[in-house]
Enzyme design. Structure first.
Site, mmCIF file in Angstrom:
data_model
loop_
_atom_site.group_PDB
_atom_site.id
_atom_site.type_symbol
_atom_site.label_atom_id
_atom_site.label_comp_id
_atom_site.label_asym_id
_atom_site.label_seq_id
_atom_site.Cartn_x
_atom_site.Cartn_y
_atom_site.Cartn_z
ATOM 1 C CG ASP A 18 -2.027 -1.058 1.084
ATOM 2 O OD1 ASP A 18 -2.182 -1.619 -0.019
ATOM 3 O OD2 ASP A 18 -2.711 -1.314 2.080
ATOM 4 N NE ARG B 76 8.486 6.495 -5.070
ATOM 5 C CZ ARG B 76 9.136 7.643 -5.259
ATOM 6 N NH1 ARG B 76 8.893 8.656 -4.457
ATOM 7 N NH2 ARG B 76 10.016 7.775 -6.233
ATOM 8 C CB SER C 272 -2.908 1.813 15.022
ATOM 9 O OG SER C 272 -2.462 3.110 14.700
#
Length: 285
Positions: free
Chosen positions: A68, A73, A189
């Site tokens: 990913d 990028r 997270s």
């Protein structure tokens, strides 16, 4: 003749080897191949090197070979141009990549023939500081913008305004502004919710908040979020994992939904809940 950009995870030799084979094949078929300087060096094809400012104009598609991060990028390089991005998976979690390495050549053939679908993903625009012309610096993100403390010794105070109206001041290690695509990245997270990536919304998630209001907040895509640094020891701004700026007291970062989406190549319907089950090992009980 098509113009194809290649983005390669430089830490994976197998990705570089596949990119070398693909570039030789594509050039042999009469197509033009472009690579940023780092990729051209990794693949040992300096003849295909193209500076970042010349990479996106005229591209028919971008093929990423990695995970990913390689797609992030590619988004950084093509911006809001709408160039289709095909992800070849050399990563681990890989929410965004579409095909396995052994299927790369046939997938590119399908892209060149127009035999594919496109899934549009909302992009985030991030404005801050000043550019060389005196205007605001502007970047786009597929996942998120993060304003966080540069050191672990103190909590940040960040003022948040919604569409110009002051909302509250957060005391936290940082704040994440993410797209629905980014809801399964850093925001997840930090305790944020999972949002279907085809939605249009902005997600504001505090990192380790030092306050009673410690929940993520989902707001409409037409909301402008302004984050102002109130701490006198400053903060740092990262966009899709790239550290872009050091922020001083009273510096502000403005985030909003781009009117132009990222366009990810697909070949079959990818039901998001099935992707989640596969990536997180969630089984029916």
């Amino acid at each position: 003749m098509a113009v194809i950009g290649l983005i390669v995870h430089q830490g994976r030799p197998e990705a570089a080897a596949t990119a070398r084979d693909l570039s030789t094949w594509l050039v042999g078929e009469g197509h033009q191949v472009r690579m940023p300087p780092e990729e051209a060096a990794a693949v040992s094809r300096p003849d295909l090197e193209c500076g970042s400012g010349r990479f996106a104009p005229g591209l028919d598609a971008v093929v990423t070979l990695g995970g990913d991060g390689s797609i992030l990028r590619a988004v950084e390089l093509v911006g809001e141009s709408g160039v289709p991005i095909l992800g070849v998976n050399f990563g681990r979690m890989a929410y965004l990549t579409e095909v396995a390495p052994e299927d790369a050549r046939s997938a590119i053939d399908q892209v060149l023939a127009g035999d594919h679908g496109v899934e549009e993903r909302m992009l985030l625009t991030v404005e801050f500081g000043e550019n060389a012309s005196g205007g605001r610096q502007r970047h786009v993100a597929l996942n998120e913008a993060v304003v966080e403390r540069p050191a672990a010794s103190y909590a940040l105070r960040l003022g948040v305004a919604l569409n110009g109206e002051q909302f509250t001041t957060y005391a936290a290690d940082g704040l994440i502004v993410s797209t629905p695509t980014g809801s399964t990245a850093y925001s997840l997270s930090a305790g944020g919710p999972v949002i279907d990536p085809t939605h249009r919304a902005l997600l504001l998630t505090p990192v380790s908040p030092h306050m009673l209001f410690d929940r993520s907040m989902v707001v409409a895509a037409d909301t402008e979020l302004r984050l102002e640094v109130l701490t006198d020891r400053g903060a740092v701004l990262s966009v899709d994992g790239r550290r872009l700026a050091e922020l001083d007291q009273h510096d502000a970062v403005v985030c909003s939904a781009s009117p132009h989406p990222a366009r990810l190549v697909t070949f079959e319907s990818r039901r998001f809940h099935q992707v989640l089950k596969a990536k997180f090992g969630v089984n029916d009980r």
